[in-house]
Design an enzyme around this catalytic site. Structure first.
Site, PDB file in Angstrom:
ATOM      1  N   ARG A  61     122.864  42.647-133.300  1.00 11.46           N
ATOM      2  CA  ARG A  61     121.839  42.139-131.956  1.00 11.46           C
ATOM      3  C   ARG A  61     122.077  43.682-131.168  1.00 11.46           C
ATOM      4  NH1 ARG A  61     124.995  41.729-127.855  1.00 11.46           N
ATOM      5  NH2 ARG A  61     126.707  41.002-128.885  1.00 11.46           N
ATOM      6  N   TYR A 114      99.050  30.629-120.965  1.00 14.86           N
ATOM      7  CA  TYR A 114      99.753  29.619-122.361  1.00 14.86           C
ATOM      8  C   TYR A 114     100.997  28.663-121.679  1.00 14.86           C
ATOM      9  CZ  TYR A 114     103.033  28.550-125.472  1.00 14.86           C
ATOM     10  OH  TYR A 114     104.526  28.032-126.701  1.00 14.86           O
ATOM     11  N   ASP A 185      99.577  39.684-121.568  1.00 19.10           N
ATOM     12  CA  ASP A 185      99.485  38.925-123.241  1.00 19.10           C
ATOM     13  C   ASP A 185      98.092  39.074-124.039  1.00 19.10           C
ATOM     14  OD1 ASP A 185      99.979  37.202-124.921  1.00 19.10           O
ATOM     15  OD2 ASP A 185     100.888  35.170-123.663  1.00 19.10           O
ATOM     16  N   LYS A 210     101.376  34.543-133.687  1.00 15.79           N
ATOM     17  CA  LYS A 210      99.894  34.045-133.839  1.00 15.79           C
ATOM     18  C   LYS A 210      99.828  35.055-135.226  1.00 15.79           C
ATOM     19  CE  LYS A 210     101.300  31.257-131.167  1.00 15.79           C
ATOM     20  NZ  LYS A 210     100.753  31.656-129.280  1.00 15.79           N
TER      21      LYS A 210
HETATM   22  C1  LIG Z   1     101.814  30.813-128.570  1.00 15.48           C
HETATM   23  C2  LIG Z   1     101.985  32.277-126.976  1.00 15.48           C
HETATM   24  C3  LIG Z   1     102.957  32.039-126.027  1.00 15.48           C
HETATM   25  C4  LIG Z   1     104.492  31.939-126.804  1.00 15.48           C
HETATM   26  O1  LIG Z   1     104.854  33.128-128.427  1.00 15.48           O
HETATM   27  P1  LIG Z   1     105.888  31.920-129.117  1.00 15.48           P
HETATM   28  O2  LIG Z   1     105.954  32.502-130.107  1.00 15.48           O
HETATM   29  O3  LIG Z   1     105.748  30.478-129.243  1.00 15.48           O
HETATM   30  O4  LIG Z   1     107.234  31.635-128.214  1.00 15.48           O
HETATM   31  C5  LIG Z   1     102.474  32.961-125.704  1.00 15.48           C
HETATM   32  N1  LIG Z   1     101.131  33.717-125.575  1.00 15.48           N
HETATM   33  C6  LIG Z   1      99.762  33.014-125.671  1.00 15.48           C
HETATM   34  C7  LIG Z   1      99.361  33.422-125.717  1.00 15.48           C
HETATM   35  C8  LIG Z   1     100.681  32.200-127.150  1.00 15.48           C
HETATM   36  O5  LIG Z   1      99.311  31.832-127.292  1.00 15.48           O
END
Ligand SMILES: *Cc1c(COP(=O)(O)O)cnc(C)c1O
Length: 407
Positions: A61, A114, A185, A210
């Site tokens: 962890r 998001y 992000d 993604k």
């Molecule tokens: C999908 C997404 C998230 C969240 O990510 P997860 O891996 O699903 O927890 C955050 N920001 C953006 C822009 C996303 O497309």
């Protein structure tokens, strides 16, 4: 880099292009008979007695060697001075970014982002009295005004799902000047599209799920920073909250990341071509993609990004009904949420009650994959053509129930 780690992996030659970094970073040290890929180590604990030495592994962890190659490769891609911190999901990574906001503090977030990020901010507000200021990130003056007295600026650019483009150099410089923590992000742009740390961001977050992993087979996240203290605090947060990634997922993400440049180059080019063709199609009311010369984000994206991304926004003529019919009529495009995989998929975002009310109800978010552009176009064209054919049957009960049955 953490000195305890550098002996583990082959150092990268200087001056490599990002496409090469994605392939070369995080390789094991070269030795006769050694593997070219890092091993997956499945062990929850490590042999240890007495006091833990620097860089010594103790318990998974806290740290495990299977994370390191990915963390170093992502840091190299983002041009970061510290290894990335991998998390169990993009949301786990985003949660860590909010951790330093004091009770009663203020966060500035995009009005379109998001949806779970916005939900997180609202939940934090309800729990701790944090104020949430939602801004149009494309409106620089509005964002600058909202920074007054704020503790955190979290930006997406391009935004999910509206594809608004922020003036990141200006916004991040302003946050830094005022001592406000900033986070970007970078999921949509990928580090190939922009490197926010170099533009002045304190933190970069990714949904590794993604583009970075790229095959829709893992859920994973990461935080990247240049600041040694922030990196240490982010690791401590991960250990305390236990929001850790599994070893297989991290290994798969690094494997997926090897082809990042090929996938992104291909899907971006296809997205731009599809946007151009869709804009001319009679069944289309609006297309959003920063590559289009008349898109509101075009000039800014051309100036601050490399490439325009692989997500499109599409509003067919005929509103929600036409949008839902289009999703039901495609055969190659997958009706599914998420984005950034090798396969193209689409969804109507407002099918979620939690999506921002200012996102048009009939907006389809389309994630362009790496399939052949002509196959993707043929599938869209047949589905759009079927919408046109339905025009003569407006109010036809059979046609309507058929669409609903297909959902
Ligand atoms: C999908 C997404 C998230 C969240 O990510 P997860 O891996 O699903 O927890 C955050 N920001 C953006 C822009 C996303 O497309």
């Amino acid at each position: 880099m953490d000195p305890a780690r550098t002996p583990e992996h082959e150092p990268l030659p200087r001056g490599l292009s990002p496409a090469t970094v994605a392939v070369a970073a995080g390789r094991p040290l070269r030795r006769q008979g050694g593997p070219v890929n890092p091993p997956v180590v499945l062990s929850s604990t490590y042999v240890s007695q007495g006091v833990q030495g620097p860089g010594e592994l103790l318990y998974t962890r806290m740290d495990t060697e299977t994370w390191h190659p990915f963390e170093e490769a992502l840091a190299a891609l983002e041009g970061a001075a510290q290894p990335a911190v991998v998390f169990s999901s993009g949301m786990a990574a985003i949660a860590s970014v909010f951790a330093d906001v004091p009770a009663g503090g203020t966060v500035v977030v995009p009005r379109h982002a998001y949806q779970v990020t916005l939900g997180f901010a609202d939940d934090l507000a309800a729990r701790t009295g944090v104020s949430v200021r939602r801004v149009d990130v494309a409106d620089t003056e509005q964002v600058l005004a909202a920074l007054d007295g704020a503790d955190l600026l979290l930006v997406e650019s391009p935004t999910n799902p509206m594809l608004e483009v922020a003036d990141l150099p200006v916004l991040l410089a302003a946050a830094r000047e005022r001592g406000i923590r900033s986070a970007v992000d970078n999921t949509f742009a990928t580090p190939l599209g922009q490197q926010p740390l170099a533009l002045g961001a304190d933190l970069v977050v990714h949904s590794v799920t993604k583009y970075l992993a790229g095959h829709s087979d893992v859920v994973l996240g990461a935080v990247v920073t240049d600041d040694a203290d922030l990196a240490r605090r982010t690791r401590a947060y991960r250990t305390l909250h236990g929001s850790i990634a599994g070893p297989w997922e991290v290994w798969l993400a690094l494997r997926g990341m090897r082809t990042l440049a090929l996938r992104v180059e291909r899907s971006q080019a296809t997205a731009a071509e599809l946007a151009r063709r869709l804009a001319e199609h009679p069944a289309v009311a609006e297309v959003r993609h920063p590559s289009l010369p008349d898109d509101p984000g075009h000039e800014r994206a051309a100036r601050t990004m490399r490439g325009f991304g692989s997500v499109l926004g599409l509003r067919p003529r005929g509103g929600v009904e036409a949008a839902d019919a289009l999703v039901a009529a495609v055969r190659l495009w997958l009706p599914a949420t998420s984005l950034g995989g090798v396969e193209s998929c689409l969804e109507r975002r407002r099918r979620f009650a939690t999506e921002s009310g200012t996102v048009p109800e009939d907006l389809l978010r389309m994630s362009v994959g790496i399939e052949d552009v002509e196959d993707l176009w043929a599938d869209l064209a047949q589905a759009l053509g079927a919408l046109g054919a339905g025009d003569g049957h407006d109010g036809d009960d059979d046609g309507h129930s058929e669409n609903e049955g297909a959902r």
